[in-house]
Design a protein around this motif. Structure first.
Motif, PDB file in Angstrom:
ATOM      1  N   VAL A 255      33.074  34.576  55.996  1.00 23.38           N
ATOM      2  CA  VAL A 255      32.348  35.044  54.815  1.00 23.38           C
ATOM      3  C   VAL A 255      30.850  34.799  54.981  1.00 23.38           C
TER       4      VAL A 255
ATOM      5  N   THR B 182      33.261  41.179  49.882  1.00 20.97           N
ATOM      6  CA  THR B 182      34.427  40.577  49.226  1.00 20.97           C
ATOM      7  C   THR B 182      35.772  41.061  49.773  1.00 20.97           C
TER       8      THR B 182
ATOM      9  N   LEU C 239      34.918  35.132  42.836  1.00 24.50           N
ATOM     10  CA  LEU C 239      35.655  34.264  43.744  1.00 24.50           C
ATOM     11  C   LEU C 239      36.558  33.300  42.985  1.00 24.50           C
TER      12      LEU C 239
ATOM     13  N   ASN D  48      37.875  38.616  51.654  1.00 23.06           N
ATOM     14  CA  ASN D  48      38.226  37.343  51.028  1.00 23.06           C
ATOM     15  C   ASN D  48      39.720  37.165  50.816  1.00 23.06           C
TER      16      ASN D  48
END
Length: 483
Positions: free
Chosen positions: A55, A31, A287, A34
């Motif tokens: 990702v 993560t 997310l 991100n």
């Protein structure tokens, strides 16, 4: 000197710290990038499709190679695999952090996934052999489970800080610090162990499961373009067929990559399924929460990362309580109730509004989610590895991690389809903050359904007395029964 250090009673607790730090790195790297993606995309001139692969490449390589990594750890040596995997992960992070083109960044992320697939099962297998039973095992797995559960959120916070105050490249280069600490600590405090007996590799099994899982993960990763897309259907179908052939092959070979006894046990199989659902919710909910915080509420990268802190804090606050309960009420009630607590928090979160107050609509839900996840992750690792023979410790650890990655990929694609269906019903010109918020709310509701399913799995599959679901010494079993 290193033998003296390893002989010291505190050495295994230092080893636990190193192993937990390794798990943190593996999880947060899913993560941490991100939040930095928009900056990286602009710097390297990537289109949206290549941005997605930054990702996907990590999850794809990680999930597809975990079983092979587990067997390498079992056969080649868990400490040796750990140290080599750590060196490779550090070099891959350096390569990705110094990337000058989009394809270099994607390749670096894929290489990170390859070496993470060696690190994760080796670390968990080392933990299993270091703490084979009793209260110390419960404590060790509580620490490990808390780190695993909080890793994704920690990645968002750290990624936001590094992106805002330094540069997106530091979201990858920061791994070098962790690698150095883990290499030194691993060399000093971790002792070697490996499976005895027949250590031949099941090469056909490795090929089938790697390509099969890779095809499945890739199929779900492109499902957001449409479930009816022929390419999506083709990859999913190929993945299912190859995994079916893999299961058949595993029943025929003498030394299988994945002994079916590892997953055929009802309790352990239930734990793997719950792990997959929990992974899907943590990855998907995190997310879409980040998107809501940044796009709708207008938070910056660091502010959005900090806003997600109630989730890991809730897990850490409840971890000591969950650990004590593990030895008294047992894992089953926790695995039934924990997902329901998370589901209730997600339902509350699904009622978010475009102009809602963060402290009213979001923070309480994240805190309660953290509470619930403490009662999921802490017993889960114990149950998933209870009764596993030392010869299979690495592969069982790999299945546990693979369930999280594959479950996260599948869950995220399902949540994306739910979001697209809600937002896609409006004309592009009409997609405003209210429509986006409605889409995010729908994904949280879908995630809540997933956690209810996890609770049902626990009810139907994780059955047995508390002392049968956890490895204990005879004295501790008696003490628990006396209560």
């Amino acid at each position: 000197m290193s033998s003296t250090l390893r002989a010291h009673p505190s050495a295994k607790w230092w080893a636990l710290a190193i192993i937990s730090l390794t798990q943190l790195v593996v999880v947060l790297d899913g993560t941490i990038v991100n939040i930095a993606l928009p900056q990286a995309q602009a710097a390297l001139g990537m289109d949206d499709h290549m941005r997605q692969w930054v990702v996907t490449a990590y999850a794809l390589a990680f999930g597809a190679l975990l079983l092979l990594g587990g067997r390498i750890a079992d056969y080649w040596g868990r400490k040796r695999t750990f140290l080599v995997g750590m060196v490779g992960f550090g070099l891959a992070s350096l390569f990705a952090g110094m990337a000058n083109a989009g394809w270099e960044l994607v390749l670096g992320r894929a290489l990170q996934g390859v070496f993470a697939a060696m690190l994760a099962p080796a670390a968990l297998a080392l933990l299993t052999t270091l703490f084979p039973s009793g209260r110390q095992r419960n404590t060790a797995f509580a620490v490990f489970g808390t780190v695993a559960g909080a890793g994704a959120a920690v990645g968002l916070v750290l990624g936001g800080f590094l992106t805002e105050f330094l540069d997106w490249r530091w979201c990858l280069l920061v791994n070098l610090f962790f690698v150095i600490v883990c290499l030194v600590g691993g060399a000093l405090f971790i002792t070697e162990s490996k499976a005895e007996g027949d250590n031949r590799y099941d090469l056909w099994g490795a090929l089938l499961v790697t390509v099969g899982l890779g095809s499945l993960v890739y199929g779900f990763s492109i499902a957001e373009t449409g479930w009816a897309n022929p390419l999506t259907i083709a990859f999913l179908a190929v993945g299912v067929v190859l995994l079916g052939v893999f299961v058949w092959v595993e029943t025929k070979v003498g030394n299988p990559l994945l002994p079916l006894r590892v997953v055929a046990d009802r309790v352990r199989g239930g734990a793997f399924l719950i792990q997959a659902v929990a992974g899907s919710v943590m990855i998907g909910a995190t997310l879409y929460l980040t998107l809501h915080l940044q796009i709708v509420l207008g938070m910056g990268a660091l502010q959005a990362g900090l806003a997600s802190l109630p989730l890991p804090l809730g897990t850490m606050v409840l971890a000591p309580i969950a650990t004590r309960m593990l030895g008294t009420v047992g894992p089953r009630p926790m695995l039934i109730g924990g997902p329901l607590v998370v589901a209730a928090a997600l339902v509350y979160l699904s009622f978010i509004t475009p102009g809602g107050d963060y402290l009213v609509e979001i923070a309480p839900a994240l805190l309660v989610m953290g509470f619930g996840m403490a009662f999921v992750f802490i017993p889960l690792q114990n149950v998933a590895l209870t009764g596993v023979a030392p010869h299979d410790a690495g592969v069982a650890s790999a299945v546990t991690n693979s369930a999280m990655q594959i479950g996260g990929s599948i869950g995220l694609s399902v949540f994306t389809a739910v979001y697209a269906a809600r937002v896609g019903a409006h004309a592009p010109a009409d997609v405003d903050a209210a429509v986006l918020t409605s889409g995010y709310g729908a994904t949280f509701l879908a995630a809540a359904v997933g956690m209810v399913v996890a609770s049902v799995i626990a009810i139907t599959m994780v059955r047995g007395r508390a002392e049968d679901l956890l490895p204990r010494g005879a004295d501790e079993q008696a003490a628990v029964l006396a209560h």
